[in-house]
Design a protein around this motif. Structure first.
Motif, PDB file in Angstrom:
ATOM      1  N   LYS A  82       0.796  -1.306   0.025  1.00  0.00           N
ATOM      2  CA  LYS A  82      -0.036   0.129  -0.069  1.00  0.00           C
ATOM      3  C   LYS A  82       0.979   1.287   0.073  1.00  0.00           C
ATOM      4  O   LYS A  82       0.526   2.057  -0.749  1.00  0.00           O
ATOM      5  CB  LYS A  82      -0.737   0.051   1.052  1.00  0.00           C
ATOM      6  N   ARG A  83       1.860   1.265   1.035  1.00  0.00           N
ATOM      7  CA  ARG A  83       2.860   2.272   1.000  1.00  0.00           C
ATOM      8  C   ARG A  83       3.487   2.594  -0.417  1.00  0.00           C
ATOM      9  O   ARG A  83       3.710   3.778  -1.047  1.00  0.00           O
ATOM     10  CB  ARG A  83       3.884   2.193   2.070  1.00  0.00           C
ATOM     11  N   LEU A  84       3.847   1.530  -1.077  1.00  0.00           N
ATOM     12  CA  LEU A  84       4.464   1.575  -2.583  1.00  0.00           C
ATOM     13  C   LEU A  84       3.565   2.250  -3.414  1.00  0.00           C
ATOM     14  O   LEU A  84       3.971   3.037  -4.355  1.00  0.00           O
ATOM     15  CB  LEU A  84       5.070   0.359  -2.835  1.00  0.00           C
ATOM     16  N   GLN A  85       2.507   1.575  -3.377  1.00  0.00           N
ATOM     17  CA  GLN A  85       1.289   2.378  -4.252  1.00  0.00           C
ATOM     18  C   GLN A  85       1.163   3.613  -4.229  1.00  0.00           C
ATOM     19  O   GLN A  85       1.041   4.415  -5.142  1.00  0.00           O
ATOM     20  CB  GLN A  85      -0.034   1.409  -4.292  1.00  0.00           C
ATOM     21  N   GLN A  86       0.948   4.155  -2.811  1.00  0.00           N
ATOM     22  CA  GLN A  86       0.608   5.631  -2.659  1.00  0.00           C
ATOM     23  C   GLN A  86       2.005   6.330  -2.988  1.00  0.00           C
ATOM     24  O   GLN A  86       1.724   7.402  -3.957  1.00  0.00           O
ATOM     25  CB  GLN A  86       0.687   5.883  -1.100  1.00  0.00           C
ATOM     26  N   LEU A  87       3.245   5.886  -3.003  1.00  0.00           N
ATOM     27  CA  LEU A  87       4.389   6.775  -3.466  1.00  0.00           C
ATOM     28  C   LEU A  87       4.554   6.811  -5.017  1.00  0.00           C
ATOM     29  O   LEU A  87       4.404   7.636  -5.787  1.00  0.00           O
ATOM     30  CB  LEU A  87       5.588   5.955  -3.003  1.00  0.00           C
ATOM     31  N   ILE A  88       4.273   5.641  -5.781  1.00  0.00           N
ATOM     32  CA  ILE A  88       4.420   5.648  -7.191  1.00  0.00           C
ATOM     33  C   ILE A  88       3.210   6.251  -7.782  1.00  0.00           C
ATOM     34  O   ILE A  88       3.347   7.074  -8.705  1.00  0.00           O
ATOM     35  CB  ILE A  88       4.448   3.977  -7.653  1.00  0.00           C
ATOM     36  N   GLN A  89       1.938   5.940  -7.338  1.00  0.00           N
ATOM     37  CA  GLN A  89       0.861   6.584  -7.988  1.00  0.00           C
ATOM     38  C   GLN A  89       0.648   8.051  -7.637  1.00  0.00           C
ATOM     39  O   GLN A  89       0.384   8.873  -8.453  1.00  0.00           O
ATOM     40  CB  GLN A  89      -0.652   5.825  -7.493  1.00  0.00           C
ATOM     41  N   LEU A 117      13.750  -0.898 -10.252  1.00  0.00           N
ATOM     42  CA  LEU A 117      13.641   0.309  -9.412  1.00  0.00           C
ATOM     43  C   LEU A 117      14.199   1.767  -9.939  1.00  0.00           C
ATOM     44  O   LEU A 117      13.210   2.584 -10.085  1.00  0.00           O
ATOM     45  CB  LEU A 117      13.909  -0.012  -8.103  1.00  0.00           C
ATOM     46  N   PHE A 118      15.375   1.615 -10.726  1.00  0.00           N
ATOM     47  CA  PHE A 118      16.085   2.679 -11.125  1.00  0.00           C
ATOM     48  C   PHE A 118      15.550   3.209 -12.399  1.00  0.00           C
ATOM     49  O   PHE A 118      15.229   4.533 -12.487  1.00  0.00           O
ATOM     50  CB  PHE A 118      17.529   2.291 -11.336  1.00  0.00           C
ATOM     51  N   HIS A 119      14.716   2.363 -13.066  1.00  0.00           N
ATOM     52  CA  HIS A 119      14.038   2.692 -14.424  1.00  0.00           C
ATOM     53  C   HIS A 119      12.710   3.370 -14.047  1.00  0.00           C
ATOM     54  O   HIS A 119      12.242   4.189 -14.508  1.00  0.00           O
ATOM     55  CB  HIS A 119      13.566   1.310 -15.159  1.00  0.00           C
ATOM     56  N   LEU A 120      12.040   2.734 -12.846  1.00  0.00           N
ATOM     57  CA  LEU A 120      10.874   3.509 -12.538  1.00  0.00           C
ATOM     58  C   LEU A 120      11.204   4.881 -11.948  1.00  0.00           C
ATOM     59  O   LEU A 120      10.342   5.840 -12.216  1.00  0.00           O
ATOM     60  CB  LEU A 120      10.047   2.437 -11.605  1.00  0.00           C
ATOM     61  N   ALA A 140      11.543   7.106 -14.920  1.00  0.00           N
ATOM     62  CA  ALA A 140      10.403   7.281 -15.496  1.00  0.00           C
ATOM     63  C   ALA A 140       9.310   8.468 -14.929  1.00  0.00           C
ATOM     64  O   ALA A 140       8.602   9.104 -15.487  1.00  0.00           O
ATOM     65  CB  ALA A 140       9.600   6.216 -15.751  1.00  0.00           C
ATOM     66  N   LEU A 141       9.402   8.499 -13.472  1.00  0.00           N
ATOM     67  CA  LEU A 141       8.713   9.267 -12.551  1.00  0.00           C
ATOM     68  C   LEU A 141       9.412  10.713 -12.195  1.00  0.00           C
ATOM     69  O   LEU A 141       8.924  11.241 -11.457  1.00  0.00           O
ATOM     70  CB  LEU A 141       8.112   8.475 -11.463  1.00  0.00           C
ATOM     71  N   GLU A 142      10.630  10.687 -12.554  1.00  0.00           N
ATOM     72  CA  GLU A 142      11.396  11.978 -12.370  1.00  0.00           C
ATOM     73  C   GLU A 142      11.910  12.173 -11.086  1.00  0.00           C
ATOM     74  O   GLU A 142      11.708  12.981 -10.337  1.00  0.00           O
ATOM     75  CB  GLU A 142      10.848  13.071 -13.230  1.00  0.00           C
ATOM     76  N   MET A 143      11.980  10.994 -10.211  1.00  0.00           N
ATOM     77  CA  MET A 143      12.266  11.251  -8.830  1.00  0.00           C
ATOM     78  C   MET A 143      13.487  11.905  -8.639  1.00  0.00           C
ATOM     79  O   MET A 143      14.726  11.571  -9.049  1.00  0.00           O
ATOM     80  CB  MET A 143      12.076   9.717  -8.245  1.00  0.00           C
ATOM     81  N   THR A 144      13.612  12.478  -7.368  1.00  0.00           N
ATOM     82  CA  THR A 144      14.687  13.055  -6.748  1.00  0.00           C
ATOM     83  C   THR A 144      15.472  11.855  -6.090  1.00  0.00           C
ATOM     84  O   THR A 144      14.966  10.836  -5.730  1.00  0.00           O
ATOM     85  CB  THR A 144      14.450  14.332  -5.904  1.00  0.00           C
ATOM     86  N   GLU A 145      16.830  12.491  -5.603  1.00  0.00           N
ATOM     87  CA  GLU A 145      17.530  11.543  -4.931  1.00  0.00           C
ATOM     88  C   GLU A 145      16.782  11.084  -3.736  1.00  0.00           C
ATOM     89  O   GLU A 145      16.726   9.621  -3.295  1.00  0.00           O
ATOM     90  CB  GLU A 145      18.841  12.116  -4.590  1.00  0.00           C
ATOM     91  N   SER A 146      16.054  11.735  -2.741  1.00  0.00           N
ATOM     92  CA  SER A 146      15.437  11.180  -1.653  1.00  0.00           C
ATOM     93  C   SER A 146      14.327  10.538  -1.947  1.00  0.00           C
ATOM     94  O   SER A 146      14.109   9.656  -1.263  1.00  0.00           O
ATOM     95  CB  SER A 146      15.030  12.418  -1.020  1.00  0.00           C
ATOM     96  N   GLN A 147      13.466  10.653  -3.093  1.00  0.00           N
ATOM     97  CA  GLN A 147      12.490   9.819  -3.588  1.00  0.00           C
ATOM     98  C   GLN A 147      13.064   8.401  -3.858  1.00  0.00           C
ATOM     99  O   GLN A 147      11.926   7.279  -3.766  1.00  0.00           O
ATOM    100  CB  GLN A 147      11.567  10.368  -4.715  1.00  0.00           C
ATOM    101  N   VAL A 148      13.936   8.413  -4.588  1.00  0.00           N
ATOM    102  CA  VAL A 148      14.741   7.162  -5.046  1.00  0.00           C
ATOM    103  C   VAL A 148      15.093   6.473  -3.839  1.00  0.00           C
ATOM    104  O   VAL A 148      14.477   5.043  -3.719  1.00  0.00           O
ATOM    105  CB  VAL A 148      15.828   7.432  -5.763  1.00  0.00           C
ATOM    106  N   LEU A 172      11.786   4.925  -2.508  1.00  0.00           N
ATOM    107  CA  LEU A 172      11.527   3.772  -3.199  1.00  0.00           C
ATOM    108  C   LEU A 172      12.076   2.706  -2.968  1.00  0.00           C
ATOM    109  O   LEU A 172      11.438   1.585  -2.722  1.00  0.00           O
ATOM    110  CB  LEU A 172      11.552   4.175  -4.677  1.00  0.00           C
ATOM    111  N   PHE A 173      13.424   2.689  -2.768  1.00  0.00           N
ATOM    112  CA  PHE A 173      13.968   1.251  -2.572  1.00  0.00           C
ATOM    113  C   PHE A 173      13.621   0.893  -1.090  1.00  0.00           C
ATOM    114  O   PHE A 173      13.689  -0.435  -0.948  1.00  0.00           O
ATOM    115  CB  PHE A 173      15.652   1.541  -2.691  1.00  0.00           C
ATOM    116  N   LEU A 174      13.706   1.953  -0.079  1.00  0.00           N
ATOM    117  CA  LEU A 174      13.328   1.375   1.316  1.00  0.00           C
ATOM    118  C   LEU A 174      11.900   0.690   1.372  1.00  0.00           C
ATOM    119  O   LEU A 174      11.949  -0.110   2.375  1.00  0.00           O
ATOM    120  CB  LEU A 174      13.372   2.443   2.323  1.00  0.00           C
ATOM    121  N   ILE A 175      11.019   1.156   0.723  1.00  0.00           N
ATOM    122  CA  ILE A 175       9.664   0.494   0.593  1.00  0.00           C
ATOM    123  C   ILE A 175       9.684  -0.601   0.002  1.00  0.00           C
ATOM    124  O   ILE A 175       9.130  -1.697   0.465  1.00  0.00           O
ATOM    125  CB  ILE A 175       8.442   1.653   0.320  1.00  0.00           C
ATOM    126  N   ALA A 176      10.290  -0.763  -1.260  1.00  0.00           N
ATOM    127  CA  ALA A 176      10.181  -1.943  -2.075  1.00  0.00           C
ATOM    128  C   ALA A 176      11.127  -3.082  -1.742  1.00  0.00           C
ATOM    129  O   ALA A 176      10.628  -4.336  -1.584  1.00  0.00           O
ATOM    130  CB  ALA A 176      10.447  -1.332  -3.534  1.00  0.00           C
TER     131      ALA A 176
END
Length: 294
Positions: free
Chosen positions: A12-19, A59-62, A65-73, A76-80
């Motif tokens: 659920k947390r991953l979906q909230q972040l990506i979506q 995860l890096f490709h995603l 694609a979502l133009e994530m910043t360093e902190s968002q990446v 993403l890794f911590l949740i996934a």
């Protein structure tokens, strides 16, 4: 059962972040799928967390694609996959140089170099505790009333979040606090065993306005800007220098840390102060601030 619940919460947390990030960018699932060179159906599974295995490559490709910043990446890794991304250049704690005469000499020379700079600059650790600061930094906060736990020469985050006079210096105060709360959240994710960071969050929770900002507004802000105060968007905020000849200035935080300091878990931050643009008015700077004296 507990494992199933934990997996469900993680998905659920991953979906909230990506979506949430996709919607912030005003992108349809089909557009993100095209960036990833995959079908919209497969991307939909990614967004729902229905993935057999999250590899670093995926995860890096995603993130791209979502133009994530360093902190968002990092988030993403911590949740996934419950860890930070590889080749992480973030400063980490280390004591391999403790007692090393060559390192002591380096720190002595580095302090002299910092002192010679006209811009306020300081060294912080993972808690944003100030480990070294030059005269220009100390002058920026001269005349500030003493606070037992939130002086800017002790901890920059504590100052911005808890000192009652912080808004007199950090002019667009709500934006400063929002970014500092995001930095606190990121620091906690990266150092979840740090008792001092947990203590600071508890102090935030004891203040209803800060607690609401941390739990609600900050989460939305992170989706767009990223959680890192230093790198998230390169945004210039407004600061008020106590010297009337300097006064209001645009302030951008810039990090530039040599490897010897990184090895000791330190980062150097410089407050780059420049004149305000002609379109900036005192009234616009004070709008939304907790307090503003002119």
């Amino acid at each position: 059962m507990d494992d199933d619940l934990a997996a469900e919460m993680r998905a659920k947390r991953l979906q909230q972040l990506i979506q949430g990030r996709r919607e912030y960018l005003n992108l349809r699932q089909e557009e993100v799928a095209e960036r990833l060179d995959m079908s919209a159906r497969n991307y939909g599974n990614w967004e729902r967390g229905v993935v057999k295995e999250w590899t670093d490559e995926k995860l890096f490709h995603l993130a791209d694609a979502l133009e994530m910043t360093e902190s968002q990446v990092a988030r993403l890794f911590l949740i996934a996959v419950d860890r930070l991304p590889p080749a992480d250049t973030r400063p980490v704690s280390g004591r391999e140089h403790d007692g090393d005469p060559s390192m002591d000499a380096f720190l002595y020379d580095y302090a002299a170099m910092m002192e010679a700079l006209s811009l306020p600059t300081f060294l912080i650790d993972q808690r944003w505790e100030v480990r070294m600061a030059n005269r220009a930094y100390r002058n920026l906060f001269r005349g500030l009333r003493h606070h037992p736990t939130a002086m800017p020469t002790d901890n920059f985050l504590r100052f911005g979040l808890l000192h009652p006079e912080a808004s007199a210096i950090l002019v667009d105060f709500q934006d400063w606090q929002l970014s500092m709360l995001a930095q606190l959240a990121t620091s906690l994710e990266r150092n979840d065993q740090d008792t001092e960071l947990h203590m600071l969050r508890r102090e935030v929770y004891l203040r209803p306005t800060l607690r609401n900002t941390y739990l609600d507004d900050m989460q939305t802000w992170v989706l767009g800007a990223g959680a890192d105060l230093v790198h998230h968007d390169g945004k210039a905020r407004i600061i008020r220098h106590p010297d009337p000849l300097i006064g209001l200035r645009s302030c951008r935080l810039v990090e530039e840390t040599p490897r010897p300091l990184q090895a000791r878990g330190l980062a150097r931050i410089t407050l780059v102060l420049t004149e305000l643009g002609e379109e900036t008015t005192v009234e616009s700077l004070c709008a939304g601030a907790a307090s503003c004296s002119v």
